[in-house]
Design an enzyme around this catalytic site. Structure first.
Site, PDB file in Angstrom:
ATOM      1  N   CYS A 143       0.830  -1.208   0.000  1.00  7.26           N
ATOM      2  CA  CYS A 143       0.000   0.000   0.000  1.00  7.26           C
ATOM      3  C   CYS A 143       0.864   1.258   0.000  1.00  7.26           C
ATOM      4  CB  CYS A 143      -0.957   0.010   1.187  1.00  7.26           C
ATOM      5  SG  CYS A 143      -0.145   0.030   2.800  1.00  7.26           S
ATOM      6  N   HIS A 174      -2.097   1.402   7.435  1.00 10.93           N
ATOM      7  CA  HIS A 174      -2.371   1.325   6.002  1.00 10.93           C
ATOM      8  C   HIS A 174      -2.162   2.695   5.383  1.00 10.93           C
ATOM      9  CE1 HIS A 174      -4.172   0.114   2.261  1.00 10.93           C
ATOM     10  NE2 HIS A 174      -5.096   1.047   2.344  1.00 10.93           N
TER      11      HIS A 174
END
Length: 503
Positions: free
Chosen positions: A48, A298
């Site tokens: 990510c 994230h």
């Protein structure tokens, strides 16, 4: 005299470049191709951070314009790894695709971008950004040998992202002034005592008193003396990249407090020459870290596409968002483009902005009192005539680490702009989604109708009636004839599309 931009390549006290590697007049700050957002990027496991950084770079207007022209690959003679060739292929693929793509070329070159990177292992987005930009800079220098430092700053990469920082040291005893200059490609800022980007910038340029064990050796006094040391931006970059230092490499903790940042930023108060016209920057990308520590979380980002609209880019997902939502994020990296270079293009491309919004210039003027942007990436600012016997403190870059573990993340929920209510829960895992396992969440979107009667409202590259018909919307709602809002299902979500009248 300090320069407002890096077009001259020369900062006070520096020698002129012996060679100009890329003509500055060929750098175009305004999008040359106008379209909606391109494709999302597939996550292959703990990537990510890579996806978010690549999307921010893809939507950097001057870089994208150059890469879309394919000028680099046509002239490149480098054998083997070339980051500019890789980015050129990637940007062209992303901006001309609709379905999510796999950034395979970047993944294959992972260890060439940074020797310490390992596929499958969590990495820090800022670290990856620095290594990627440095790899592009190396690619631009590969065909030239024995260049002086000033000439190295004339690559297209440095002309876009780079600037010069001045470090000024003043001796308390003899009042001697020693200046030194160093190049920077991004700006890390300490936010421990700051509640806004402006406050962090003010702290960065505040003079620092050095005495005791941190004394400098003055060549004129010929002894260690107490001094003041101050950093200022001497040559401003065309694209300003700011890192809000949210992580502590010693405790692994994260500073999760709100740090406000503006859509338009005035860099002038933080320049060596603080007097003069505002030096305005416009926000075009925000990279966010969601999570409670540097060991979990994230990454995703918000980018402004060439059609003037903002999109949230979360791996494969690309969704329209408003500027209000963009400005409420727990930002980690901020990307600003110089407004002085954008003004003519913005005026000519006024259709990129919603017709009901205030004028570009009025927004800049109103916002110019709020902010600025500065700081080197770990620059030591060595001075002439003064020997630093102390330590450089909070200005250095820490290695940060972020995981793709959403179960460890904080609240990534989106909010309705008007009511501030939640419009969708954060995704808690990476497994396949079961569309029957939960009731559809609700999402509210806003779209601006066309300026001219009879024109088609476009969403994701097709007119609204076609788009809605694909989603099963029938009747008057499908044609949007006088409609105030349209409801339809999109995957596991119920979407309410509000039609906003233009002025």
């Amino acid at each position: 005299m300090a320069t407002a931009g890096n077009d001259s390549f020369i900062a006070e006290g520096m020698t002129p470049p012996q060679r100009i590697l890329f003509p500055p007049e060929k750098i175009c700050m305004v999008w040359q191709q106008r379209q909606s957002a391109g494709a999302g990027l597939r996550n292959v496991g703990n990537t990510c951070f890579l996806n978010a950084v690549l999307q921010c770079l893809t939507y950097t207007p001057p870089l994208a314009n150059y890469l879309l022209s394919r000028e680099h690959s046509q002239a490149c003679r480098q054998q083997g790894f070339c980051m500019m060739c890789i980015m050129e292929a990637h940007v062209n693929k992303v901006l001309h695709s609709v379905s999510a793509i796999l950034p395979l070329a970047v993944l294959r070159a992972f260890r060439f971008i940074g020797e310490h990177f390992q596929l499958g292992r969590e990495e820090d987005a800022h670290d990856f950004l620095c290594c990627t930009v440095n790899a592009m800079q190396r690619a631009c220098l590969s065909a030239s040998n024995d260049l002086d430092i000033s000439s190295q700053s004339t690559t297209i990469v440095h002309q876009i992202f780079g600037g010069f920082l001045r470090s000024r040291v003043i001796c308390f005893s003899c009042k001697a002034i020693s200046d030194s200059y160093e190049a920077f490609l991004d700006v890390p800022l300490d936010i421990k005592a700051a509640s806004s980007l402006t406050a962090a910038l003010e702290d960065f340029v505040t003079p620092e008193h050095l005495d005791g064990e941190n004394c400098f050796q003055c060549s004129k006094c010929e002894k260690n003396v107490a001094t003041t040391k101050r950093f200022t931006v001497h040559c401003a970059p065309k694209v300003l990249t700011v890192c809000l230092k949210r992580f502590d490499c010693f405790t692994a903790g994260k500073i999760s407090k709100v740090v406000e940042y503006p859509e338009y930023l005035d860099l002038r108060p933080y320049m060596s020459q603080a007097d003069g016209e505002p030096l305005l920057y416009s926000l075009y990308a925000v990279l966010v870290h969601s999570g409670v520590s540097c060991h979990g979380g994230h990454y995703f980002c918000y980018t402004k596409a060439s059609n003037g609209l903002w999109y949230r880019m979360d791996d494969e997902s690309v969704q329209l968002r408003s500027i209000d939502t963009v400005l409420r994020q727990q930002a980690y990296l901020l990307f600003y483009a110089r407004c002085s270079d954008l003004r003519i293009g913005e005026r000519a491309s006024s259709s990129l902005a919603p017709s009901h919004a205030p004028s570009f210039l009025s927004q800049c003027v109103a916002s110019s009192k709020q902010a600025g942007s500065v700081g080197p990436q770990g620059l030591t600012g060595r001075t002439k005539g003064m020997k630093d016997t102390g330590r450089e403190r909070s200005r250095s870059r820490f290695p940060l680490w972020g995981r793709d573990l959403r179960s460890c993340s904080g609240d990534t929920t989106d909010y309705d702009d008007a009511s501030e209510r939640r419009t969708g829960p954060p995704r808690g895992d990476r497994g396949p989604r079961d569309s029957t396992a939960a009731r559809p969440s609700k999402r509210i979107c806003r779209f601006i109708p066309p300026h001219n009667p009879g024109d088609s409202l476009e969403m994701n590259g097709c007119c609204a009636s076609t788009y809605c018909s694909r989603k099963g919307v029938q009747g008057e709602d499908a044609t949007l004839a006088g409609a105030k809002k349209v409801h339809f299902a999109m995957g596991s979500q119920e979407v309410t599309m509000h039609i906003v009248n233009g002025v």
